[in-house]
Scaffold this motif. Structure first.
Motif, PDB file in Angstrom:
ATOM      1  N   CYS A 152      -3.587   0.516  -3.468  1.00 41.08           N
ATOM      2  CA  CYS A 152      -3.131  -0.766  -3.170  1.00 41.08           C
ATOM      3  C   CYS A 152      -2.408  -1.338  -4.429  1.00 41.08           C
ATOM      4  O   CYS A 152      -3.067  -1.430  -5.514  1.00 41.08           O
ATOM      5  N   GLU A 173       0.829  -1.172  -0.060  1.00 45.41           N
ATOM      6  CA  GLU A 173      -0.078  -0.174   0.117  1.00 45.41           C
ATOM      7  C   GLU A 173       0.829   1.411   0.013  1.00 45.41           C
ATOM      8  O   GLU A 173       1.869   1.257   0.542  1.00 45.41           O
ATOM      9  N   SER A 182      -7.085  -3.486   1.183  1.00 41.47           N
ATOM     10  CA  SER A 182      -6.160  -3.656   1.920  1.00 41.47           C
ATOM     11  C   SER A 182      -5.329  -4.904   1.692  1.00 41.47           C
ATOM     12  O   SER A 182      -5.993  -5.950   1.349  1.00 41.47           O
TER      13      SER A 182
END
Ligand code: GDP
Ligand code: MG
Length: 360
Positions: free
Chosen positions: A120, A110, A303
């Protein structure tokens, strides 16, 4: 949902109705119209075919959609600078400089830009597992950054990326790389791109283009801004809570911890204690690490996460999702096994057909 029509299910799944019909025919069904109602069994098989799990209708309706960060892949012709660019971006990522940060080595990271947002990046160029994921209709990426070396121009693999992006309906951003070299001529590249149906902003089109030097780290901030601008226009959203979905980037076997899976969470939140399924493999999340390599209780959409707790090693490119309990997980993984068997049969019969064609 009982009594769902083919059209409704396809729309819910975000796939094209024709693809749903094709898949149904492949499964041996004989759909007559897109308004045909599906049995739960067939609907579930169709959903599995596309690697998603069946969502409870009330859950999906109550899930609140929040803005999420873009998931980006860097692609381009060999030697045009993909690895150099990824290395540079990685060096500016959150894990950078952290001694022993486990996630530094994984194929996703990230980048956080204060005030602007998060990106990301996944590092999977040409990964076989991901092309089969794409064939299943699943999207691993929101945006493709197409790297083109200024001194080399549009090359066969550049065109492949353009074709792929078009087929997958993923927008691209052009990164004209190696602009530090004398004689770098972005305009020449813009013209070449136009021949392949890509019109960049300087030529009046809507595809953003940025001049960079991945080697020197020049123009990278502009590239990140372009990505975040495009992401904003795309209005990417996902529920921040609720059962997580994502995909496996890579997995390894740790002597002490057992299977460790690196993944990207695309929607919902993955929590310690969740039961996760990925293809034929499942487990209960024992340890969860974020992009910084820090142990956390949960991770949200877009994420990078590392999961310890799978009973066996999941394969790269496999979609991941959370189920209610162990027995659900077992039935999903079993179904996956039998589905794989039937897919193989379909493939081999296709090959026979193909051979037949060749002989004619
Ligand atoms: P990949 O095959 O696309 O991953 O390309 P690499 O990142 O391995 O780069 C291929 C070669 O181009 C390497 O020798 C890099 O050092 C060089 N290279 C990459 N980016 C730049 C750049 O911005 N400027 C210059 N001059 N060379 C670069
Ligand atoms: Mg490379």
């Amino acid at each position: 949902k009982p009594g769902m029509t083919i059209k409704e299910l396809a729309e819910t799944m975000g796939i094209r109705v024709v693809d749903a019909l094709k898949s149904l025919i492949k499964m041996g069904e004989e759909p007559k119209t897109i308004q045909d109602e599906l049995t739960i069994d067939i609907a579930e098989l169709l959903v599995l075919e596309y690697g998603m799990h069946v969502k409870l209708p009330e859950g999906s309706e109550s899930m609140k959609l929040d803005l999420r960060a873009p998931v980006v892949t860097i692609m381009g012709h060999v030697d045009h600078g993909k690895t150099t660019l990824l290395d540079y971006l990685r060096s500016t990522s959150v894990a950078a400089g952290e001694v022993g940060g486990i996630t530094q080595s994984i194929a996703a990271f990230e980048v956080h830009r204060p005030k602007l947002g998060k990106i990301c990046f996944i590092d999977t160029p040409g990964h076989q597992a991901f092309s089969s994921m794409r064939e299943r209709g699943a999207k691993a990426t929101d945006i493709i950054v197409l790297v083109i070396a200024a001194e080399d121009g549009v090359m066969p693999q550049t065109i492949e990326v353009i074709d792929h992006a078009r087929a997958a309906q993923v927008p691209i951003i052009i990164a004209v790389n190696k602009c530090d070299l004398p004689g770098a001529d972005p305009n020449m590249i813009y013209s070449q791109l136009m021949e392949h149906g890509v019109t960049v902003e300087p030529f009046g089109g809507d595809v953003q283009t940025v001049n960079i030097s991945a080697l020197r780290g020049q123009g990278i901030d502009k590239l990140e801004e372009a990505i975040l601008l495009l992401a904003e226009m795309m209005d990417l959203r996902a529920p921040r809570d609720g059962p997580a979905e994502g995909f496996i980037i890579e997995s390894r076997k740790d002597k002490a911890l057992g299977p460790v899976a690196s993944c990207v969470i695309t929607l919902g939140a993955l929590r310690v204690g969740d039961v996760v399924v990925a293809g034929a493999d499942w487990g209960r999340v024992k340890v969860l690490r974020d992009a910084k390599g820090e142990s956390v209780k949960f991770v949200g959409p877009s994420s990078v996460a590392e999961v310890v707790g799978f009973r066996s090693q999941p394969s790269a490119g496999q979609e991941l999702f959370v189920v209610e309990n162990d027995s659900k997980a077992e039935s999903y993984t079993e179904k996956f096994g039998s589905r794989k068997g039937s897919m193989k049969r379909i493939q081999s019969s296709k090959q026979e057909e193909h051979q037949g064609e060749l002989m004619e």
